[in-house]
Design a protein around this motif. Structure first.
Motif, short mmCIF file in Angstrom:
data_model
loop_
_atom_site.label_atom_id
_atom_site.label_comp_id
_atom_site.label_asym_id
_atom_site.label_seq_id
_atom_site.Cartn_x
_atom_site.Cartn_y
_atom_site.Cartn_z
N VAL A 111 65.90 -5.96 12.97
CA VAL A 111 64.84 -5.08 12.50
C VAL A 111 63.93 -5.89 11.59
O VAL A 111 64.39 -6.52 10.64
CB VAL A 111 65.41 -3.87 11.73
N GLN A 112 62.64 -5.90 11.89
CA GLN A 112 61.69 -6.70 11.12
C GLN A 112 60.36 -5.98 11.06
O GLN A 112 59.63 -5.93 12.03
CB GLN A 112 61.51 -8.09 11.74
N GLY A 113 60.04 -5.40 9.90
CA GLY A 113 58.78 -4.70 9.72
C GLY A 113 58.94 -3.20 9.89
O GLY A 113 59.63 -2.74 10.79
N GLY A 114 58.28 -2.45 9.01
CA GLY A 114 58.35 -1.01 9.12
C GLY A 114 58.15 -0.34 7.78
O GLY A 114 57.97 -1.00 6.75
N ARG A 115 58.20 1.01 7.79
CA ARG A 115 57.91 1.79 6.60
C ARG A 115 58.91 2.94 6.46
O ARG A 115 59.45 3.42 7.46
CB ARG A 115 56.49 2.35 6.69
N LEU A 116 59.12 3.37 5.24
CA LEU A 116 59.94 4.55 4.96
C LEU A 116 59.16 5.42 3.99
O LEU A 116 58.73 4.96 2.93
CB LEU A 116 61.28 4.15 4.37
N ASP A 117 58.99 6.71 4.34
CA ASP A 117 58.26 7.66 3.51
C ASP A 117 59.23 8.69 2.95
O ASP A 117 59.95 9.36 3.71
CB ASP A 117 57.17 8.36 4.33
N TRP A 118 59.23 8.82 1.62
CA TRP A 118 60.19 9.71 0.96
C TRP A 118 59.63 10.11 -0.40
O TRP A 118 59.23 9.25 -1.20
CB TRP A 118 61.53 8.99 0.79
N GLY A 119 59.61 11.39 -0.68
CA GLY A 119 59.11 11.87 -1.96
C GLY A 119 60.17 11.98 -3.03
O GLY A 119 59.89 12.49 -4.13
N ILE A 120 61.40 11.54 -2.73
CA ILE A 120 62.57 11.66 -3.61
C ILE A 120 62.87 13.15 -3.82
O ILE A 120 63.76 13.70 -3.20
CB ILE A 120 62.40 10.92 -4.94
N LYS A 121 62.15 13.81 -4.73
CA LYS A 121 62.22 15.26 -4.88
C LYS A 121 60.90 15.71 -5.50
O LYS A 121 60.62 15.37 -6.66
CB LYS A 121 63.41 15.68 -5.73
N SER A 122 60.09 16.41 -4.73
CA SER A 122 58.73 16.74 -5.17
C SER A 122 58.75 17.56 -6.46
O SER A 122 57.88 17.39 -7.32
CB SER A 122 57.99 17.50 -4.07
#
Length: 479
Positions: free
Chosen positions: A33-44
């Motif tokens: 795996v090489q390159g990418g994104r993770l989107d997470w607000g933890i807890k809004s």
């Protein structure tokens, strides 16, 4: 069965089975795996609490993390492994978020929490989100640093992680705080609390062909390559400045009020949460640095927004740095405006590089004028990072890698029950031409059926022919 027919069936079975086993073995190899994104607000709701009237705090982003959407943080540059045959997946992402709140009279904060380097690991039907945590206890104020805490359990909801594509993409995985995560969260929430969902997209590299080992004593390709020249100063060979201007300004530009955008020209690059101005030229001597960089960023939008920053320059003297830029706006057109100042310390060469990493930056009075009075002098702007190469072979830090633009991807679905055997969504939606992951037992069964059919057809043909007799000629024309 005649010997020749048995031999034919044996050869066909061996060839097909061999191909299936080879394809399955190749498919089971772990891929990178090489390159990418993770989107997470933890807890809004935690974000709202930190920045609200009770905690009266704020958060800052580190290591190239960005904001995306209404309340999510974007982490970048995924690295890890993926086994398409079993669905085993692990990807670590770069970036962090630092929360501060409840400031005391001494200037410290009772709430002080940093979450960084989120890592998603999936095995079978279970997933876990690990993070590095630095937290301050509410009661004692003791600071604890923990690495890769199993912070949240991820619900896959029946997603089949097996596949063979070039991208693994997952949307809105429900996340639940674990007992370890609750302790690392400084006790603000209990185990089992629902966190914000996690979405990710990660690029998967094709399996590389095996390389032949070099005979003993054979020099490697890198043998004899020149080593970096040791130097304490001189002309800069290359360089780059990474600066996001200001997070809230970027959010204002692309938000509902300005409804605008930015454009990068003359070599400037977009790193998600920052802009890179490359092509550094100048000099470095004894801790002091003067360098000019390429690239222009132009912000446009409603209400007369039109601001260009280009020809960026950086000067470091006696540990203090200043970032300059040519400014063009409806109210100002001026060259070499000192936009922000930052504390550089005493940058020294290491591996042919001189680096300043995420130095806190403050807006100058002339910088405030460049922004049309939107911010006052002294306002905290995004941190400044710069790196200059003093040798030709020194490599600059990599720009954040967000990977391929995500395609429609898998989201958790309810588990299938009863007679419903429709396929569950797969984690990868982009096919790279690999052989499909056909279970060996199923392939073997199909192979046996094919062989049996071949034998049956051959026997039927054999019975249908009239047998030759010694009393009659084989050639009907003879008589």
């Amino acid at each position: 069965m005649p010997a020749r027919l048995r031999a034919l069936v044996t050869v066909v079975c061996a060839a097909v089975l061999g191909a299936l086993l080879s394809a399955t073995a190749a498919h089971a190899e772990s891929r990178t795996v090489q390159g990418g994104r993770l989107d997470w607000g933890i807890k809004s709701s935690f974000q709202s609490y930190v920045t609200g009237p009770v905690a009266k705090g704020s958060y800052s982003l580190t290591q190239g993390a960005a904001t995306v959407g209404g309340s999510a943080f974007r982490f970048h540059s995924a690295t890890g492994s993926y086994d398409a045959a079993t669905g085993a997946f692990r990807a670590a992402f770069t970036g962090g978020v630092h929360f501060l709140g409840h400031r005391t009279s001494s200037g410290s904060h009772q709430l002080d929490l940093t979450l960084s380097r989120p890592t998603v690991s999936i095995s079978g039907s279970t997933g876990t989100l690990h993070v590095d945590v630095v937290s301050k206890a509410k009661d004692t104020g003791a600071v604890t640093t923990s690495r890769q805490v199993p912070f949240a359990s991820l619900s896959l909801g029946g997603i089949d992680m097996r596949g063979g594509g070039s991208t693994v993409a997952l949307n809105n995985l429900p996340a639940t705080l674990t007992a370890e995560g609750a302790r690392s969260f400084a006790g603000y929430y209990t185990a089992g609390t629902a966190l914000d969902p996690v979405s990710l997209s990660a690029d998967v590299q094709a399996s590389a062909p095996p390389q032949e080992k070099q005979p003993s004593g054979t020099p490697s390709a890198s043998a004899g390559s020149p080593r970096p020249t040791k130097t304490s100063g001189g002309a800069i060979q290359d360089g780059a400045v990474d600066w996001g201007v200001r997070r809230t300004f970027r959010e204002y530009v692309t938000g509902d009020i300005a409804d605008g955008e930015w454009a990068l020209t003359e070599g400037a690059q977009d790193g998600g949460a920052l802009f890179r101005f490359p092509g550094g030229e100048g000099t470095y001597e004894g801790g002091d640095l003067t360098a000019a960089f390429e690239g222009t960023v132009r912000f446009t939008g409603a209400h007369g927004l039109d601001l260009s920053l280009g020809n960026v320059r950086a000067v470091v003297e006696d540990g203090e740095g200043t970032l300059y830029a040519d400014v063009t706006s409806p109210d100002l057109k001026e060259k070499k405006v000192p936009l922000v100042t930052f504390t550089a310390g005493e940058p020294k060469p290491a591996g042919g590089l001189v680096k300043v990493t995420e130095a806190p930056a403050k807006l100058t009075a002339r910088g405030a004028k460049a922004f049309g009075g939107m911010y006052r002098a002294g306002t905290a702007m995004d941190p400044v990072s710069l790196a200059v190469a003093l040798t030709a072979d020194a490599e600059l830090p990599a720009l954040p890698d967000l990977g391929s633009e995500p395609t429609p991807s898998a989201s958790p679905q309810p588990e299938k029950t009863g007679a419903d055997t429709s396929a569950a969504p797969v984690a990868s939606t982009t096919d790279d031409g690999d052989f499909p992951a056909l279970p060996v037992s199923l392939a073997a069964g199909a192979l046996l059926l094919a062989a049996a059919a071949l034998v049956a057809v051959a026997l039927r043909r054999r019975r249908a022919r009239p047998a030759a007799s010694v009393d009659s000629p084989a050639d009907p024309e003879q008589g």
